[in-house]
Design an enzyme around this catalytic site. Structure first.
Site, PDB file in Angstrom:
ATOM      1  N   GLY A   1       0.829  -1.200   0.000  1.00 56.09           N
ATOM      2  CA  GLY A   1       0.000   0.000   0.000  1.00 56.09           C
ATOM      3  C   GLY A   1       0.859   1.243   0.000  1.00 56.09           C
TER       4      GLY A   1
ATOM      5  N   PRO B   1       2.759   4.792   0.902  1.00 55.98           N
ATOM      6  CG  PRO B   1       4.538   6.076   0.118  1.00 55.98           C
ATOM      7  CD  PRO B   1       3.262   5.445  -0.310  1.00 55.98           C
TER       8      PRO B   1
ATOM      9  CB  THR C   1      -1.477   3.195   4.271  1.00 56.97           C
ATOM     10  OG1 THR C   1      -0.434   2.344   3.793  1.00 56.97           O
ATOM     11  CG2 THR C   1      -1.923   4.124   3.166  1.00 56.97           C
TER      12      THR C   1
ATOM     13  CG  HIS D   1     -13.924   6.375 -15.565  1.00 58.65           C
ATOM     14  ND1 HIS D   1     -13.427   6.699 -16.803  1.00 58.65           N
ATOM     15  CD2 HIS D   1     -13.291   5.227 -15.211  1.00 58.65           C
ATOM     16  CE1 HIS D   1     -12.549   5.789 -17.179  1.00 58.65           C
ATOM     17  NE2 HIS D   1     -12.447   4.876 -16.223  1.00 58.65           N
ATOM     18  CD  GLU D   2     -12.870   4.007 -11.420  1.00 57.94           C
ATOM     19  OE1 GLU D   2     -13.018   2.781 -11.551  1.00 57.94           O
ATOM     20  OE2 GLU D   2     -11.915   4.626 -11.949  1.00 57.94           O
TER      21      GLU D   2
ATOM     22  CG  HIS E   1     -14.708   0.707 -15.309  1.00 61.07           C
ATOM     23  ND1 HIS E   1     -14.410   0.370 -16.602  1.00 61.07           N
ATOM     24  CD2 HIS E   1     -13.832   1.695 -14.975  1.00 61.07           C
ATOM     25  CE1 HIS E   1     -13.396   1.128 -17.043  1.00 61.07           C
ATOM     26  NE2 HIS E   1     -13.032   1.940 -16.067  1.00 61.07           N
TER      27      HIS E   1
HETATM   28  P1  ADP Z   1       3.914   2.917   6.356  1.00 60.86           P
HETATM   29  O1  ADP Z   1       4.784   1.885   6.986  1.00 60.86           O
HETATM   30  O2  ADP Z   1       2.693   2.339   5.688  1.00 60.86           O
HETATM   31  O3  ADP Z   1       4.625   3.859   5.455  1.00 60.86           O
HETATM   32  P2  ADP Z   1       3.721   3.848   9.055  1.00 60.86           P
HETATM   33  O4  ADP Z   1       3.199   2.622   9.717  1.00 60.86           O
HETATM   34  O5  ADP Z   1       5.171   4.100   9.159  1.00 60.86           O
HETATM   35  O6  ADP Z   1       3.296   3.829   7.526  1.00 60.86           O
HETATM   36  O7  ADP Z   1       2.890   5.106   9.571  1.00 60.86           O
HETATM   37  C1  ADP Z   1       3.499   6.255  10.067  1.00 60.86           C
HETATM   38  C2  ADP Z   1       2.706   6.838  11.207  1.00 60.86           C
HETATM   39  O8  ADP Z   1       1.445   7.349  10.738  1.00 60.86           O
HETATM   40  C3  ADP Z   1       2.335   5.848  12.283  1.00 60.86           C
HETATM   41  O9  ADP Z   1       3.347   5.724  13.223  1.00 60.86           O
HETATM   42  C4  ADP Z   1       1.072   6.442  12.867  1.00 60.86           C
HETATM   43  O10 ADP Z   1       1.348   7.480  13.778  1.00 60.86           O
HETATM   44  C5  ADP Z   1       0.414   7.059  11.668  1.00 60.86           C
HETATM   45  N1  ADP Z   1      -0.529   6.122  11.041  1.00 60.86           N
HETATM   46  C6  ADP Z   1      -0.430   5.606   9.790  1.00 60.86           C
HETATM   47  N2  ADP Z   1      -1.466   4.793   9.517  1.00 60.86           N
HETATM   48  C7  ADP Z   1      -2.236   4.758  10.623  1.00 60.86           C
HETATM   49  C8  ADP Z   1      -3.447   4.076  10.961  1.00 60.86           C
HETATM   50  N3  ADP Z   1      -4.048   3.277  10.088  1.00 60.86           N
HETATM   51  N4  ADP Z   1      -3.952   4.269  12.196  1.00 60.86           N
HETATM   52  C9  ADP Z   1      -3.344   5.087  13.063  1.00 60.86           C
HETATM   53  N5  ADP Z   1      -2.218   5.757  12.803  1.00 60.86           N
HETATM   54  C10 ADP Z   1      -1.651   5.614  11.607  1.00 60.86           C
HETATM   55 ZN    ZN Z   2     -11.283   3.167 -16.120  1.00 57.66          ZN
END
Ligand code: ADP
Ligand code: ZN
Ligand code: MG
Length: 475
Positions: free
Chosen positions: A61, A63, A65, A280-281, A284
């Site tokens: 996914g 960055p 997330t 659009h979506e 589909h």
């Molecule tokens: P990734 O590894 O996907 O790049 P991280 O896990 O390093 O993302 O996320 C960075 C920070 O963003 C986490 O430490 C947290 O504070 C916040 N964060 C990201 N996603 C979430 C989530 N789903 N729920 C709560 N906090 C989140």
């Molecule tokens: Zn399309």
């Protein structure tokens, strides 16, 4: 010589334990991890029941997330040690060192089991091997593959990895028995964003009239990390004002600032564009729901994926596919045309948004003509230079045919796509009300599933023409 020793950081989560409570808005991914936790808590009991644990699970996914967070939460929930290493650490190493380090990492983990090994940024390590390059990364990757094949899940450790770019990974890594389970950790939808905001706003004082649901509505496309950053920003803004509480105006100020920064990095759509994308979506989805022989649509989303990150459909390659009839292929092309047809029907013009659809449709149509003998004009002989060259959806080699025939191939492919477009358009015309309702629902919810969508269709479909047979114009 300690060079080969793994520098994997070991977190044994104790007091400051991260658990699923610290992760919000990614319920599907979290649900998948719950099984892993059950396994780690008691591997033997788990295996005795006949369940087979996956060896490797890939979290994919964009960055920010929460992939790293989720991996640590799994360890925290299960109460097991967490060995973490990043793929990028392997990049600048002497030949042989990376491989030795991987070997050592698995050895350590074997002793500590049950535990988790987490490889962050797997793409830095597991990038598709380029031709002829037997370099450091290749060796490290081979070692990793060997370790993956060599360990038995009942030994009680699990390998988690994370990547922003699953599409560049070496296919060997994703084969059965390796990272054969992939979990999409996607940008959160509106309700997910509200949950994440609530989680991070726990420790700041909000003015009574601040509604985080409204803030969620204003932050489409934000990841968990963006939202955590937002909460941090508003706290700073309020402090600068010497205020005791964070107000809604603080949120709008901070959002504007963050969005301005994000706009440079990824697409933030205007309302008008979002509306077009929604139609659009749904186009589909509606065509897919109306035709037999096509993959069902499970989820439709208008959450922007960012520049160059369109490849997030984590489908297993369809090796296990049965035979496809020519009508199935026509229907698949019609589904691809559904987006463009919906735009034409509703807005009366076209946009660049269908480029990828058109390209995929063209590849299928060309395969139909040059490999499967499915066009009358060009007959039953084949024209593909080699069976492989049309397999992927990417490169189209020059067909093995005279110039005159190449022209016929082009025309036949064009007719196939045109006929499929007509099919899509007539389906959408006949179910215009459903198209409108679906788009409206999608704009409100950002992500909808089949369960949301199909009832709409049934209600709106009564009496509309039956489009099960695709129309085919002569070609
Ligand atoms: P990734 O590894 O996907 O790049 P991280 O896990 O390093 O993302 O996320 C960075 C920070 O963003 C986490 O430490 C947290 O504070 C916040 N964060 C990201 N996603 C979430 C989530 N789903 N729920 C709560 N906090 C989140
Ligand atoms: Zn399309
Ligand atoms: Mg990370």
């Amino acid at each position: 010589m300690e060079i080969g020793k793994s520098k994997a950081k070991v977190y044994v989560e104790t007091d400051t334990k991260i658990t699923f409570k610290d992760v919000a808005g990614v319920d599907e991914a979290r649900f998948e991890q719950q099984e892993v936790v059950r396994f780690l808590r008691d591997p033997r009991a788990y295996c005795r029941l006949g369940a087979r644990a996956s060896k490797g699970i890939l979290l994919a996914g964009p960055p920010g997330t929460g992939k790293t967070l989720l991996a640590r939460a799994v360890a925290g929930e299960a109460g097991v040690p967490f060995f973490s290493i990043s793929g990028s650490e392997f990049v600048e190493m002497f030949v042989g060192v990376g491989a030795a380090r991987v070997r050592d990492l698995f050895e350590q983990a074997r002793k500590a089991a049950p535990c988790i090994i987490f490889i962050d940024e797997l793409d830095a390590l597991g990038r598709s091997r380029t031709v002829g390059g037997y370099d450091e990364k290749g060796q490290t990757l081979n070692q990793l593959l060997a370790e993956l094949d060599g360990f038995d899940p009942s030994s009680g450790f699990i390998l988690l990895a994370a990547t922003n770019r699953p599409e560049v990974l070496d296919p060997a890594l994703l084969r059965l028995g390796r990272f054969d389970r992939q979990v999409l950790v996607d940008r959160p939808n509106r309700s997910g964003r509200a949950d994440i905001l609530k989680l991070h706003a726990r420790n700041i004082r909000l003015a009574p009239r601040v509604n985080l649901e409204d803030v969620a509505g204003m932050t489409i496309g934000f990841t968990g990390a963006d939202l955590a950053n937002l909460v941090n920003e508003v706290a700073i803004i309020a402090t600068r004002r010497n205020a005791l509480e964070v107000t809604f105006a603080d949120f709008t100020t901070a959002i504007e600032r963050i969005v301005a920064g994000l706009e440079k990095k990824r697409c933030v759509l205007s309302d008008e564009e979002r509306q077009r994308v929604a139609y659009h979506e749904i186009g589909h989805a509606l065509v897919a729901a109306s035709l037999p022989g096509v993959d069902p649509v499970l989820k439709v989303s208008i959450i922007p994926r960012g520049v160059g990150a369109l490849g997030y459909t984590m489908q297993r390659p369809t090796e296990d596919h049965f035979l496809l009839a020519d009508s199935d292929l026509h229907n698949r092309i019609a589904v691809l045309m559904g987006g463009r047809a919906a735009e034409a029907l509703v807005f009366g013009n076209a946009s660049t948004g269908a480029a990828d659809d058109l390209q995929r449709a063209t590849s299928i149509a060309l395969m139909m003509v040059t490999r499967y003998g499915m066009a009358e004009a060009t007959g039953l002989r084949t024209y593909a230079p080699s069976p492989q060259s049309f397999l992927g959806m990417q490169g189209i080699d020059r067909p093995n045919a005279s110039d005159a025939t190449i022209r016929e191939i082009d025309l036949a492919a064009r007719d196939i796509v045109a006929a499929a477009y007509d099919t899509a358009l007539s389906i959408l015309k006949a179910s215009r009300a459903v198209l409108d309702q679906g788009a409206e629902m999608l704009l409100a919810k950002e992500t909808i599933t089949t369960d949301d969508f199909l009832p709409l269709r049934r209600a709106g479909d009564a009496g509309s023409a039956d489009h099960r047979e695709p129309e085919r114009s002569a070609h």
